[in-house]
Design a protein around this motif. Structure first.
Motif, PDB file in Angstrom:
ATOM      1  N   PRO A 140      31.481 -29.482 -54.978  1.00  0.00           N
ATOM      2  CA  PRO A 140      32.449 -30.052 -56.023  1.00  0.00           C
ATOM      3  C   PRO A 140      33.510 -29.335 -56.574  1.00  0.00           C
ATOM      4  O   PRO A 140      33.355 -28.202 -57.068  1.00  0.00           O
ATOM      5  CB  PRO A 140      31.191 -30.401 -57.024  1.00  0.00           C
TER       6      PRO A 140
ATOM      7  N   SER B 251      41.849 -29.691 -55.090  1.00  0.00           N
ATOM      8  CA  SER B 251      41.315 -30.443 -56.017  1.00  0.00           C
ATOM      9  C   SER B 251      42.472 -31.575 -56.597  1.00  0.00           C
ATOM     10  O   SER B 251      41.878 -32.738 -57.005  1.00  0.00           O
ATOM     11  CB  SER B 251      40.571 -29.957 -57.166  1.00  0.00           C
TER      12      SER B 251
ATOM     13  N   LEU C 136      34.027 -24.373 -49.188  1.00  0.00           N
ATOM     14  CA  LEU C 136      35.056 -25.746 -49.049  1.00  0.00           C
ATOM     15  C   LEU C 136      35.602 -25.904 -47.677  1.00  0.00           C
ATOM     16  O   LEU C 136      36.120 -26.697 -47.024  1.00  0.00           O
ATOM     17  CB  LEU C 136      36.238 -25.896 -50.178  1.00  0.00           C
TER      18      LEU C 136
ATOM     19  N   GLY D 210      33.682 -26.779 -44.757  1.00  0.00           N
ATOM     20  CA  GLY D 210      33.453 -28.075 -44.412  1.00  0.00           C
ATOM     21  C   GLY D 210      32.076 -28.557 -45.529  1.00  0.00           C
ATOM     22  O   GLY D 210      31.773 -29.552 -45.346  1.00  0.00           O
ATOM     23  N   ALA D 211      31.496 -27.534 -45.933  1.00  0.00           N
ATOM     24  CA  ALA D 211      30.374 -27.909 -47.100  1.00  0.00           C
ATOM     25  C   ALA D 211      31.101 -28.774 -48.140  1.00  0.00           C
ATOM     26  O   ALA D 211      32.015 -28.494 -48.546  1.00  0.00           O
ATOM     27  CB  ALA D 211      29.736 -26.672 -47.427  1.00  0.00           C
ATOM     28  N   PRO D 212      30.077 -29.662 -48.471  1.00  0.00           N
ATOM     29  CA  PRO D 212      30.475 -30.522 -49.765  1.00  0.00           C
ATOM     30  C   PRO D 212      30.388 -29.509 -50.827  1.00  0.00           C
ATOM     31  O   PRO D 212      29.349 -29.361 -51.564  1.00  0.00           O
ATOM     32  CB  PRO D 212      29.564 -31.527 -49.676  1.00  0.00           C
TER      33      PRO D 212
ATOM     34  N   ARG E 212      40.091 -34.249 -46.906  1.00  0.00           N
ATOM     35  CA  ARG E 212      38.804 -33.159 -47.044  1.00  0.00           C
ATOM     36  C   ARG E 212      38.354 -32.630 -45.564  1.00  0.00           C
ATOM     37  O   ARG E 212      37.295 -32.265 -45.514  1.00  0.00           O
ATOM     38  CB  ARG E 212      37.497 -33.394 -47.969  1.00  0.00           C
ATOM     39  N   LYS E 213      39.231 -32.684 -44.710  1.00  0.00           N
ATOM     40  CA  LYS E 213      38.959 -32.211 -43.341  1.00  0.00           C
ATOM     41  C   LYS E 213      39.164 -30.559 -43.464  1.00  0.00           C
ATOM     42  O   LYS E 213      40.053 -30.121 -43.761  1.00  0.00           O
ATOM     43  CB  LYS E 213      39.782 -32.749 -42.475  1.00  0.00           C
TER      44      LYS E 213
END
Lengths: 287, 186
Positions: free
Chosen positions: A60, B57, A53, A56-58, B16-17
């Protein structure tokens, strides 16, 4: 003792002691500064999902818990409670408690028997209305005439002469008609002799002896005949004010020939269907 | 040295940076780790990462800016600590003996003379769990009284009272500890 160059921490600790009203001592300040150093340790290097995370990797993130679990559990609970309540309501105990009432089909017989009792020599009350009052609450179980009917396959009614000596009451002690609503068109002993005799019951399905059905409907259930004679009495219709009188009226007891009686017999209460079976009225249970 | 956090950093983190997320992690993680370690958790590093996964989250739903995010992070850390404590109560702990983690050792003569070496655990050992919790939240987590009360589920007055008693007890312990030293020196 280790020195704490961070003046902010020292100021913070001193402010904390002042806020709490605790006298400041060098040992206490140093201990609290050592506690502050716990928050200055280097952060652990992220691993796994957190590292992905932060790189920068997606990733979930943590999925939300299914809220449907509560709904399912709630529905199951409500269903279980409903089943329990329904089971209690449908328990047979309730039915057992409700059955002590006598069956309606017994009452016409009891009324006829009550009328025969005073004929056997018992004292008759002077009040003509008394027999009617006595016959009404009788729930005494009487033997069903069905065994007799089974024993004798012949549905022909027993002649009156056979039963007359046994059950024919003394005309002198004949009880007065319990109701004044209907005058007796025929002599009393003849009617009673017929009603008491259980032999004519031929059909196992018919539960009442001929003439025992006080209600006009009680005598013509299986009969196909149509009543030709005059209306036998007030017990002809169940919805009348004296619908119950048909079971107590000795004359009404003779009416049940009703619909099932052959022509001309309805007035005598010897109701027989066209097929020879004792009549049983459609409203026989309507009491 | 990580740059100081701003509201813009928080906004970027909500987008989400990765850089913003990393800054928040570098700023909050040491205190969270120190809090979990001081509470005696079995694996404070892993719990710390779980805390931040939960925090990231829920960034979209957070309120209160950076202070709110910090409070929420320690709320999650408190919940994880409680879960870890309960799990340790249920399961027998199977751990390899590590001499450095064995706290049953007595003070050495040098340590007694110098008066040092008492760790945080020994420092907080004489306090009740609630008093320890208040001191850790106030000193290690750098939270206010209200924020600490919110995490502990108590009123601000109760937290102040706990804090006062904790500091008083800590001072008494230190005085009792210093008294033999003074007698011995004299």
């Amino acid at each position: 003792m280790s020195e704490h160059p961070d003046a902010q921490d020292r100021l913070y600790v001193r402010g904390l002691l002042a806020e709490a009203g605790i006298e400041e001592t060098p040992e206490l300040v140093e201990a609290l500064l050592a506690l502050c150093c716990e928050s200055r340790t280097p952060a652990p290097e992220p691993e796994g999902k957190l590292a992905a995370l932060l790189s920068g990797a997606p990733v979930p993130l943590r999925p939300r818990r299914k809220r449907s679990r509560g709904i399912v559990l709630g529905a199951a609970l409500i269903g279980a409670m409903a089943v329990g309540a329904g089971g209690v309501a449908a328990a047979p105990d309730f039915l057992v408690q409700a059955e002590p009432n006598p069956t309606v089909s017994f009452l016409p017989e009891s009324s006829s028997m009550d009328r025969s009792d005073p004929a056997e020599g018992e004292e008759e009350p002077a009040d003509p209305a008394a027999p009617a009052a006595e016959a009404e609450p009788v729930p005494e179980p009487h033997p069903e005439p069905e065994p007799v009917a089974e024993a004798g396959p012949d549905p022909v009614p027993v002649p009156e002469a056979e039963t007359g000596p046994q059950t024919q009451p003394d005309p002198d002690h004949e009880p007065a008609p319990p109701t004044d609503l209907e005058p007796a068109p025929e002599p009393e002993p003849e009617t009673e002799a017929i009603t008491v005799a259980p032999a004519p019951v031929a059909k196992p399905g018919s539960r009442m002896p001929p003439g025992a059905g006080a209600d006009p409907g009680a005598g013509g259930g299986k009969g196909r005949g149509i009543v030709q004679g005059p209306p036998p009495g007030p017990g002809l219709h169940d919805d009348g004010p004296h619908a119950d009188d048909g079971t107590q009226n000795p004359k009404g007891a003779g009416m049940p020939g009703g619909r099932g009686a052959p022509h001309g017999d309805s007035s005598r209460g010897k109701g027989w269907g066209a097929d020879g079976a004792p009549g049983r009225g459609l409203s026989g249970r309507d009491r | 040295m990580a740059p100081p956090l701003t509201e813009q950093t928080l906004s970027d983190a909500r987008a989400r940076k990765p850089a913003a997320l990393r800054n928040i992690y570098d700023d909050f993680a040491p205190a969270v780790l120190g809090y979990l370690r001081s509470k005696g958790c079995e694996d404070p590093e892993a719990l710390t990462q779980e805390v931040f996964l939960t925090l990231f989250s829920k960034l979209d739903t957070l309120k209160g800016g950076l202070r709110g995010a910090r409070t929420f992070a320690f709320s999650v850390a408190h919940a994880r600590m409680v879960d870890d404590a309960r799990r340790r109560e249920r399961e027998p702990a199977i751990a390899v003996f590590d001499p450095e983690l064995d706290r049953r050792a007595t003070e050495s003569a040098e340590e007694s003379v110098l008066g040092g070496g008492a760790g945080v655990a020994a420092l907080l050992g004489g306090l009740t769990p609630q008093q320890q919790e208040v001191l850790l939240l106030r000193v290690v987590a750098d939270l206010s009284v209200d924020e600490s009360a919110k995490i502990m589920g108590r009123s601000a007055g109760a937290v102040k009272q706990l804090q006062r008693r904790a500091l008083g007890e800590l001072r008494n312990q230190l005085e009792r500890k210093e008294a033999p030293h003074n007698e011995r020196a004299s």
